[in-house]
Design a protein around this motif. Sequence first.
Motif, short mmCIF file in Angstrom:
data_model
loop_
_atom_site.label_atom_id
_atom_site.label_comp_id
_atom_site.label_asym_id
_atom_site.label_seq_id
_atom_site.Cartn_x
_atom_site.Cartn_y
_atom_site.Cartn_z
N ALA A 142 -57.00 -16.28 -79.44
CA ALA A 142 -57.72 -15.15 -78.86
C ALA A 142 -59.18 -15.19 -79.29
CB ALA A 142 -57.08 -13.83 -79.28
N LEU A 143 -60.06 -14.78 -78.41
CA LEU A 143 -61.49 -14.84 -78.69
C LEU A 143 -61.93 -13.62 -79.48
CD1 LEU A 143 -62.92 -16.15 -75.30
CD2 LEU A 143 -62.19 -17.44 -77.31
N ASP A 144 -62.69 -13.88 -80.53
CA ASP A 144 -63.24 -12.83 -81.38
C ASP A 144 -64.56 -12.39 -80.80
OD1 ASP A 144 -64.56 -11.36 -83.35
OD2 ASP A 144 -63.65 -12.50 -84.99
N ARG A 145 -64.68 -11.10 -80.45
CA ARG A 145 -65.89 -10.62 -79.80
C ARG A 145 -67.13 -10.85 -80.66
NH1 ARG A 145 -66.31 -4.41 -78.47
NH2 ARG A 145 -66.35 -4.33 -80.73
N SER A 146 -67.06 -10.53 -81.94
CA SER A 146 -68.24 -10.66 -82.78
C SER A 146 -68.62 -12.12 -82.97
CB SER A 146 -68.01 -10.00 -84.14
OG SER A 146 -66.90 -10.58 -84.80
N ALA A 147 -67.60 -12.99 -83.14
CA ALA A 147 -67.90 -14.40 -83.33
C ALA A 147 -68.47 -15.04 -82.09
CB ALA A 147 -66.63 -15.15 -83.77
N ASN A 148 -68.02 -14.59 -80.91
CA ASN A 148 -68.47 -15.18 -79.66
C ASN A 148 -69.60 -14.40 -78.99
OD1 ASN A 148 -66.44 -17.50 -78.84
ND2 ASN A 148 -65.25 -15.90 -79.84
N VAL A 162 -62.13 -6.59 -82.25
CA VAL A 162 -61.68 -6.76 -80.87
C VAL A 162 -61.42 -8.24 -80.63
CG1 VAL A 162 -62.23 -6.45 -78.42
CG2 VAL A 162 -63.03 -4.77 -80.08
N ARG A 163 -60.30 -8.53 -80.00
CA ARG A 163 -59.98 -9.89 -79.58
C ARG A 163 -59.69 -9.87 -78.08
NH1 ARG A 163 -61.36 -9.73 -84.07
NH2 ARG A 163 -60.46 -10.71 -85.93
N TYR A 164 -60.02 -10.98 -77.42
CA TYR A 164 -59.82 -11.07 -75.98
C TYR A 164 -58.80 -12.15 -75.63
CZ TYR A 164 -64.21 -8.47 -75.56
OH TYR A 164 -65.18 -7.52 -75.65
N ASP A 165 -58.02 -11.88 -74.62
CA ASP A 165 -57.18 -12.90 -73.99
C ASP A 165 -58.13 -13.78 -73.18
OD1 ASP A 165 -55.56 -14.43 -72.39
OD2 ASP A 165 -54.42 -12.75 -71.56
N GLY A 166 -58.35 -15.00 -73.65
CA GLY A 166 -59.35 -15.88 -73.04
C GLY A 166 -59.13 -16.14 -71.57
#
Length: 277
Positions: A142-148, A162-166
């Motif tokens: 899952a994509l990390d909002r702050s990291a990405n 927050v994490r996103y379903d890529g």
Amino acid sequence: MSAPAQEVTRRPFSESTVVADAGDGRFTAEIGERFAVGDKAHGGLLMVLLAKAALGRLAAGTGTALDPVAISTEFLRAPGLGPVEMSTEVLKLGRTASVAAVRMTQGDKLMLTATVTAGRLPTDAPRWSDLPDIAAEPPAEALDRSANRLAPAAGLAASTEVRYDGETIPFVRGEQGPPIIRGWTRPIGEEPDVLYALLAGDILPPTLFNLGDPGWAPTVQLTALLRAHPAPGWLRLESRSASVRGTWFDEDVTVVDSAGRLVCQARQIALAPLPRP
């Protein structure tokens, strides 16, 4: 002049949603950079402040703390960082449901109005439910909002997890897809409560980003229903648009807790993304 920068602390959500009773049905709050989108306040945070002011007024009338059950909000203007004042009016005091109206002002301008219904949220298991099929916790990919850096403001990204379903955010790869976004969120330093579930109903990026429409998508009206107190852990999110016509689009957000229970439903009508000034 914007408010001074604030350091992210151990409990950013709780510390950013402090509402002070100013007497005569008035409440004050300070909007800081922790929950900002650019130089404007995050819509979910504003709804939390409105709800807390209404609950404070109703508690004074009933002599007991109540749960938020529904909040219907008109976004008239976008408040900037700094102090806001909320005036409240009791519309009904009832055994099952009590209702208050709230007006948020900044300076001499009316910013938002809301009607808040309060009562007691159920604690029993649902007799029936039909909820999105989302894993209880974000997977490793899952994509990390702050990291990405997917969020429009570093403050909001640093103040929540927050994490996103890529697969549901093709816009970050320069691609397009259906206006459906899924993800997970939880507060930093504390477990989610019913007010964080309210915030979560407006925490995902606009679904129209997936249609190739990046930019600022201002909410015009948002109604949220709170259905239960969240269990500890991640909240699962699904946001989807049913129709995009002209300059208007809708979003329906479903928030499910770690125990698989519906905790918030949020529906809004918004304007198609506009270039940010």
